[in-house]
Design a protein around this motif. Structure first.
Motif, PDB file in Angstrom:
ATOM      1  N   ALA A  90       0.812  -1.220   0.000  1.00  0.00           N
ATOM      2  CA  ALA A  90       0.000   0.000   0.000  1.00  0.00           C
ATOM      3  C   ALA A  90       0.842   1.264   0.000  1.00  0.00           C
ATOM      4  O   ALA A  90       0.373   2.330  -0.433  1.00  0.00           O
ATOM      5  CB  ALA A  90      -0.939   0.003   1.211  1.00  0.00           C
ATOM      6  N   VAL A  91       2.092   1.191   0.465  1.00  0.00           N
ATOM      7  CA  VAL A  91       2.958   2.374   0.523  1.00  0.00           C
ATOM      8  C   VAL A  91       4.242   2.164  -0.277  1.00  0.00           C
ATOM      9  O   VAL A  91       5.234   2.863  -0.064  1.00  0.00           O
ATOM     10  CB  VAL A  91       3.289   2.754   1.975  1.00  0.00           C
ATOM     11  CG1 VAL A  91       2.044   3.220   2.715  1.00  0.00           C
ATOM     12  CG2 VAL A  91       3.934   1.590   2.722  1.00  0.00           C
ATOM     13  N   ALA A  92       4.219   1.223  -1.226  1.00  0.00           N
ATOM     14  CA  ALA A  92       5.402   0.945  -2.036  1.00  0.00           C
ATOM     15  C   ALA A  92       5.491   1.923  -3.196  1.00  0.00           C
ATOM     16  O   ALA A  92       4.483   2.389  -3.732  1.00  0.00           O
ATOM     17  CB  ALA A  92       5.351  -0.486  -2.564  1.00  0.00           C
ATOM     18  N   LEU A  93       6.735   2.233  -3.586  1.00  0.00           N
ATOM     19  CA  LEU A  93       6.934   3.081  -4.756  1.00  0.00           C
ATOM     20  C   LEU A  93       6.525   2.364  -6.032  1.00  0.00           C
ATOM     21  O   LEU A  93       6.055   2.989  -6.980  1.00  0.00           O
ATOM     22  CB  LEU A  93       8.407   3.500  -4.858  1.00  0.00           C
ATOM     23  CG  LEU A  93       8.918   4.485  -3.795  1.00  0.00           C
ATOM     24  CD1 LEU A  93      10.409   4.700  -3.986  1.00  0.00           C
ATOM     25  CD2 LEU A  93       8.163   5.800  -3.888  1.00  0.00           C
ATOM     26  N   LEU A  94       6.717   1.049  -6.042  1.00  0.00           N
ATOM     27  CA  LEU A  94       6.438   0.240  -7.224  1.00  0.00           C
ATOM     28  C   LEU A  94       5.597  -0.956  -6.817  1.00  0.00           C
ATOM     29  O   LEU A  94       5.416  -1.246  -5.632  1.00  0.00           O
ATOM     30  CB  LEU A  94       7.744  -0.237  -7.866  1.00  0.00           C
ATOM     31  CG  LEU A  94       8.749   0.843  -8.258  1.00  0.00           C
ATOM     32  CD1 LEU A  94      10.050   0.194  -8.674  1.00  0.00           C
ATOM     33  CD2 LEU A  94       8.206   1.709  -9.368  1.00  0.00           C
ATOM     34  N   ASP A  95       5.096  -1.659  -7.830  1.00  0.00           N
ATOM     35  CA  ASP A  95       4.367  -2.892  -7.568  1.00  0.00           C
ATOM     36  C   ASP A  95       5.395  -3.985  -7.301  1.00  0.00           C
ATOM     37  O   ASP A  95       5.877  -4.657  -8.225  1.00  0.00           O
ATOM     38  CB  ASP A  95       3.490  -3.251  -8.765  1.00  0.00           C
ATOM     39  CG  ASP A  95       2.556  -4.419  -8.467  1.00  0.00           C
ATOM     40  OD1 ASP A  95       2.791  -5.108  -7.454  1.00  0.00           O
ATOM     41  OD2 ASP A  95       1.613  -4.643  -9.239  1.00  0.00           O
ATOM     42  N   VAL A  96       5.761  -4.144  -6.038  1.00  0.00           N
ATOM     43  CA  VAL A  96       6.823  -5.085  -5.692  1.00  0.00           C
ATOM     44  C   VAL A  96       6.411  -6.527  -5.961  1.00  0.00           C
ATOM     45  O   VAL A  96       7.269  -7.425  -5.999  1.00  0.00           O
ATOM     46  CB  VAL A  96       7.239  -4.910  -4.220  1.00  0.00           C
ATOM     47  CG1 VAL A  96       7.878  -3.546  -4.004  1.00  0.00           C
ATOM     48  CG2 VAL A  96       6.052  -5.086  -3.282  1.00  0.00           C
ATOM     49  N   ARG A  97       5.130  -6.779  -6.129  1.00  0.00           N
ATOM     50  CA  ARG A  97       4.675  -8.136  -6.428  1.00  0.00           C
ATOM     51  C   ARG A  97       5.182  -8.601  -7.784  1.00  0.00           C
ATOM     52  O   ARG A  97       5.326  -9.798  -8.032  1.00  0.00           O
ATOM     53  CB  ARG A  97       3.150  -8.202  -6.413  1.00  0.00           C
ATOM     54  CG  ARG A  97       2.503  -7.825  -5.090  1.00  0.00           C
ATOM     55  CD  ARG A  97       1.005  -7.696  -5.232  1.00  0.00           C
ATOM     56  NE  ARG A  97       0.655  -6.721  -6.262  1.00  0.00           N
ATOM     57  CZ  ARG A  97      -0.582  -6.503  -6.687  1.00  0.00           C
ATOM     58  NH1 ARG A  97      -1.586  -7.201  -6.175  1.00  0.00           N
ATOM     59  NH2 ARG A  97      -0.826  -5.600  -7.615  1.00  0.00           N
ATOM     60  N   LYS A  98       5.437  -7.648  -8.685  1.00  0.00           N
ATOM     61  CA  LYS A  98       5.883  -7.983 -10.033  1.00  0.00           C
ATOM     62  C   LYS A  98       7.390  -7.872 -10.203  1.00  0.00           C
ATOM     63  O   LYS A  98       7.916  -8.161 -11.276  1.00  0.00           O
ATOM     64  CB  LYS A  98       5.163  -7.087 -11.055  1.00  0.00           C
ATOM     65  CG  LYS A  98       3.668  -7.335 -11.133  1.00  0.00           C
ATOM     66  CD  LYS A  98       3.031  -6.440 -12.192  1.00  0.00           C
ATOM     67  CE  LYS A  98       1.572  -6.830 -12.448  1.00  0.00           C
ATOM     68  NZ  LYS A  98       0.740  -6.724 -11.258  1.00  0.00           N
ATOM     69  N   ALA A  99       8.094  -7.391  -9.190  1.00  0.00           N
ATOM     70  CA  ALA A  99       9.549  -7.282  -9.272  1.00  0.00           C
ATOM     71  C   ALA A  99      10.188  -8.663  -9.184  1.00  0.00           C
ATOM     72  O   ALA A  99       9.739  -9.524  -8.432  1.00  0.00           O
ATOM     73  CB  ALA A  99      10.072  -6.379  -8.159  1.00  0.00           C
TER      74      ALA A  99
END
Length: 304
Positions: A90-99
């Protein structure tokens, strides 16, 4: 020294509310709706900041819009995530799920881009702060908008490079993010494949696809530019007021007829130099709508 208590409190409220929205964004429908309500409420926070801090207001507004997009992603996903993972996302700069997870490394290409972009940011700001005041009339506007465009473009390049370096050192590869936007042969290529792919993926999944299913491709395209206009106007409004915020929104609305025209003219099949010239010309011609609202904030830094 300026009292920093209120700005710190507002930033804390932004993160606390956004993480709370992440915690809520799963399970029953009422929880998901409440998550969006909580996340949307933070858009009012910038108006509580001192009016003489337009940069802070804009950044706080940008954070609110960005975190609202994260809440939308979480409430619309069908996958189940642990509460802490939702709160982090919710507070990530990027969609870390796709990194992609990789061995920690220093991104040399991003470092080189940063080495080129960072001095240009400083040079462009110098022109804005100390060169433009020496000019007048149309020449001043031309130099102001040209230097402003260089300043904003290279600032984004520098920011993207820093993100890639930081995530690389953490052992994550979030690419693609930014893919040499200046090489675009069409305006569609610029927005769809080269400029800020994190935002593009969000708009495609949560705006274009749902609308296009009901209203067709052009309906989806219009919705994407409409949402882009609203999002940018929303975070600029507390910083520069309705006129300049509306001008920035207008920049994105202008892109729709340009995309339509280039498809009618089949610009994508033109010789590469002509197609590139078309793209750079029209994006450059419309850029003052985006640049000038930002420069209203930059002017408060001194000079200009």
């Amino acid at each position: 020294m300026r009292d920093v208590g209120l700005p710190v409190l507002l930033v804390g409220a932004l993160y606390a509310a956004s993480m709370g929205a992440g915690w809520l964004a799963a399970g029953a429908a009422w929880r998901r709706r409440l998550a969006l309500l909580v996340s949307g409420a933070v858009l009012w926070l910038p108006f509580l900041a001192p009016a003489d801090l337009p940069t802070f207001r804009a950044l706080l507004g940008l954070g609110g819009v960005w975190f609202l997009a994260r809440a939308v992603e979480l409430t619309r996903t069908s996958r189940s995530f642990p509460a802490w993972d939702r709160m982090r996302h919710a507070v990530a700069l990027l969609d870390v799920r796709k990194a992609r997870n990789v061995a920690p490394w220093l991104d040399g290409a991003a470092l080189k881009r940063l080495a080129v972009a960072a001095p240009l940011v400083g040079l462009a700001w110098g022109v804005l702060a100390y060169g433009c005041p020496l000019l007048s009339g149309g020449l001043r506007l031309a130099v102001r908008w040209g230097a402003g465009l260089v300043f904003l473009y290279t600032a984004v390049e520098a920011a993207m490079s820093l993100v890639l370096i930081a995530y690389g050192l953490r052992g994550m590869d979030p690419r693609p993010l930014h893919d040499d936007p200046l090489l675009s042969r069409t305006i569609s290529e610029f927005w769809n494949h080269r400029w800020n792919q994190t935002v593009h993926r969000f708009l495609k999944q949560h705006v274009f696809v749902p609308v296009a299913r009901r209203r067709g491709v052009w309906g989806g395209t219009a919705a994407v530019f409409g949402v882009s206009a609203l999002g940018h106007a929303a975070f600029m409004l507390p910083a520069v007021g309705p006129f300049w915020a509306g001008m920035m929104g207008a920049f994105f609305l202008v892109q729709l007829p340009l995309v339509w025209l280039e498809r009618v003219l089949a610009v994508g099949r033109w010789p590469a130099p002509l197609a590139h010239l078309w793209t750079v010309t029209w994006l450059g011609a419309s850029s003052p709508l985006f640049v000038e609202p930002c420069l209203q904030i930059v002017d408060t830094w001194g000079g200009g």
